[in-house]
Design a protein around this motif. Structure first.
Motif, PDB file in Angstrom:
ATOM      1  N   GLU A  91     -34.908 -43.080  70.738  1.00 20.63           N
ATOM      2  CA  GLU A  91     -33.526 -43.559  70.573  1.00 20.63           C
ATOM      3  C   GLU A  91     -32.675 -42.650  69.697  1.00 20.63           C
ATOM      4  OE1 GLU A  91     -32.606 -47.702  69.680  1.00 20.63           O
ATOM      5  OE2 GLU A  91     -34.539 -48.190  70.562  1.00 20.63           O
ATOM      6  N   PRO A  92     -33.205 -42.193  68.528  1.00 17.05           N
ATOM      7  CA  PRO A  92     -32.334 -41.353  67.689  1.00 17.05           C
ATOM      8  C   PRO A  92     -31.891 -40.087  68.429  1.00 17.05           C
ATOM      9  CG  PRO A  92     -34.289 -42.034  66.451  1.00 17.05           C
ATOM     10  CD  PRO A  92     -34.500 -42.466  67.872  1.00 17.05           C
ATOM     11  N   GLU A  93     -32.791 -39.509  69.240  1.00 14.97           N
ATOM     12  CA  GLU A  93     -32.459 -38.276  69.962  1.00 14.97           C
ATOM     13  C   GLU A  93     -31.395 -38.557  71.026  1.00 14.97           C
ATOM     14  OE1 GLU A  93     -35.539 -39.257  69.185  1.00 14.97           O
ATOM     15  OE2 GLU A  93     -36.076 -37.658  67.769  1.00 14.97           O
ATOM     16  N   ARG A  94     -31.533 -39.697  71.730  1.00  4.78           N
ATOM     17  CA  ARG A  94     -30.536 -40.013  72.770  1.00  4.78           C
ATOM     18  C   ARG A  94     -29.169 -40.291  72.135  1.00  4.78           C
ATOM     19  NH1 ARG A  94     -35.073 -42.379  75.229  1.00  4.78           N
ATOM     20  NH2 ARG A  94     -34.727 -44.339  74.134  1.00  4.78           N
ATOM     21  N   ALA A  95     -29.202 -40.966  70.972  1.00  2.56           N
ATOM     22  CA  ALA A  95     -27.930 -41.273  70.291  1.00  2.56           C
ATOM     23  C   ALA A  95     -27.270 -39.974  69.834  1.00  2.56           C
ATOM     24  CB  ALA A  95     -28.186 -42.197  69.102  1.00  2.56           C
ATOM     25  N   ALA A  96     -28.089 -39.058  69.278  1.00  2.00           N
ATOM     26  CA  ALA A  96     -27.533 -37.768  68.824  1.00  2.00           C
ATOM     27  C   ALA A  96     -26.940 -37.020  70.012  1.00  2.00           C
ATOM     28  CB  ALA A  96     -28.628 -36.932  68.162  1.00  2.00           C
ATOM     29  N   LYS A  97     -27.631 -37.080  71.141  1.00  2.00           N
ATOM     30  CA  LYS A  97     -27.161 -36.321  72.314  1.00  2.00           C
ATOM     31  C   LYS A  97     -25.820 -36.872  72.812  1.00  2.00           C
ATOM     32  CE  LYS A  97     -28.768 -34.311  76.590  1.00  2.00           C
ATOM     33  NZ  LYS A  97     -29.900 -34.011  77.445  1.00  2.00           N
ATOM     34  N   ARG A  98     -25.719 -38.196  72.868  1.00  2.00           N
ATOM     35  CA  ARG A  98     -24.447 -38.798  73.299  1.00  2.00           C
ATOM     36  C   ARG A  98     -23.301 -38.319  72.417  1.00  2.00           C
ATOM     37  NH1 ARG A  98     -27.589 -43.390  74.316  1.00  2.00           N
ATOM     38  NH2 ARG A  98     -27.229 -44.198  72.217  1.00  2.00           N
ATOM     39  N   LEU A  99     -23.557 -38.375  71.104  1.00  2.00           N
ATOM     40  CA  LEU A  99     -22.522 -38.023  70.132  1.00  2.00           C
ATOM     41  C   LEU A  99     -22.161 -36.536  70.214  1.00  2.00           C
ATOM     42  CD1 LEU A  99     -21.179 -39.643  67.772  1.00  2.00           C
ATOM     43  CD2 LEU A  99     -22.724 -38.404  66.254  1.00  2.00           C
TER      44      LEU A  99
END
Ligand code: NAD
Length: 360
Positions: free
Chosen positions: A317-325
């Motif tokens: 999740e943290p990686e996907r959130a960072a990628k979105r941002l």
């Protein structure tokens, strides 16, 4: 705190590609390396992104990285494969290892891929994500040789092992995103010491000891000379055991070689990676597993949060959130990290203006 700059992902990819083309790689190889590194920045793991370019250029200069080497399938046993990276770019060796592994896991239900002598394989989660795109479960055990060890074993205060990452990817369902567990078995990845150093920040408590065995939070303890201290293993004796398992599977079983003094002298980074790819359909179809994934994910998330935590996150999740941002807002880089990248390009004859224009 250093000043921060903001870049678009396409521009960074183009700038990195120019550097590695100047370093002797052909265009597809340079593009593959750039794509792997920028994907790490997008995922929030700056330690494994463009910040690695300076180090890769050092390795090109000292012969520890061969820009023209092609990975070779040296053993083909159907579901069991062995690939020699011949000290070429990890982006290329890792891609071949996953391509062959995916092909064989689809055919046999499972594939065991032993990759030896690859230069740095980057963020190992990237390889799990390649398997996830093919609908496959994967496990990866990785060791690191070619330079001084950086991690003390549990109970020790002198470096004996690399930061030996472990990674696992489990496909998502219609309701939940994939689970991507991917970490160094040291308390932090060594690249994060470099990122803290660039930003002028202290390390988290309990991650490093100096040569005298006393705890320190100063990243300069191991930069530029890694022998000034040691990172600690994560998870006490359990994490220390997992680090050793990565050494035994990633180094000894693949044939790439383990952490021992004669494998520390080359001033490069060589990864050995043992990957197990599993086609969940081979065990009777993914539908049954998917409903169990949904059930346990919802059950786990239903826990009340502990003090200091706002939500319960699952790995990936943290990686996907960072990628979105970062796709939306850009990739932040500390000014010294950008300057070091430009200096690395200049060493290979690429003008700073060319890199600035490419990245703009
Ligand atoms: P980390 O400590 O940031 O941990 C990352 C893992 O923990 C991810 O799976 C992430 O999704 C999960 N995670 C993070 N916060 C979470 C939370 N609050 N709740 C639930 N899960 C959470 O990673 P690290 O140890 O610093 O490693 C960084 C990267 O370095 C990894 O991608 C690793 O593969 C890479 N690495 C590569 C090498 C190499 O030689 N190629 C060596 C070491 C590390």
């Amino acid at each position: 705190m250093s000043a921060m700059l903001l870049f678009g992902h396409d521009g960074l990819r183009q700038a990195i590609t120019l550097v590695f083309e100047a370093g002797g790689a052909d265009a597809p190889t340079a593009r593959a390396v750039a794509a792997m590194l920028v994907e790490a920045n997008l995922s929030g793991h700056d330690s494994h992104g463009i910040q690695m370019v300076t180090y890769y250029v050092d390795c090109l200069a000292n012969g520890g990285l061969d820009p023209k080497a092609r990975p070779e399938l040296v053993l083909d046993g159907g579901a069991v494969l062995k690939i020699d990276g011949h000290r070429g770019f990890g982006a290329v060796a890792g891609a071949l290892a996953m391509e062959k592994g995916i092909e064989r896991a689809r055919e046999h239900g499972v594939a065991l891929v032993a990759l030896a002598n690859s230069h740095h394989l980057g963020r190992i989660g990237h390889w799990a994500e390649v398997c996830l795109e093919a609908g496959l479960i994967s496990l990866h055990f990785v060791n690191v040789i070619g330079h001084n060890p950086m991690v003390a074993p549990w109970g020790g205060r002198q470096s004996r092992l690399g930061t030996n990452p472990f990674c696992a990817g489990i496909p998502g369902t219609n309701n939940h995103a994939p689970f991507v567990l991917d970490f160094a078995t040291s308390r932090i990845a060594f690249g994060k010491v470099g990122v803290a150093h660039d930003k002028g920040e202290a390390l988290p408590e309990g991650t490093m000891v100096a040569a005298d065995g006393l705890a320190t939070r100063d990243p300069a303890t191991m930069i530029p000379d890694t022998r000034g201290g040691a990172l600690l293993a994560m998870g006490e004796h359990k994490g220390g055991g997992l680090a050793m398992l990565c050494e035994l599977l990633g180094g000894a079983l693949t044939g790439g070689g383990v952490s021992k003094p004669e494998n520390h002298v080359d001033d490069t980074t060589l990864n050995g990676m043992l990957s197990i790819l599993i086609n969940p359909d081979a065990l009777g179809g993914f539908a049954g597993m998917a409903s169990e994934i949904d059930a346990v994910t919802e059950w786990v998330r239903s826990s009340a949060t502990a003090q200091g935590h706002e939500t319960i996150m699952l790995a990936g999740e943290p990686e996907r959130a960072a990628k979105r941002l970062r796709l939306e807002q850009g990739i932040p880089l500390a000014k010294p990290a950008w300057e070091a990248f430009v200096a690395a390009g200049e060493r290979l004859g690429v003008a700073s203006q060319t890199l600035e224009q490419a990245a703009a």
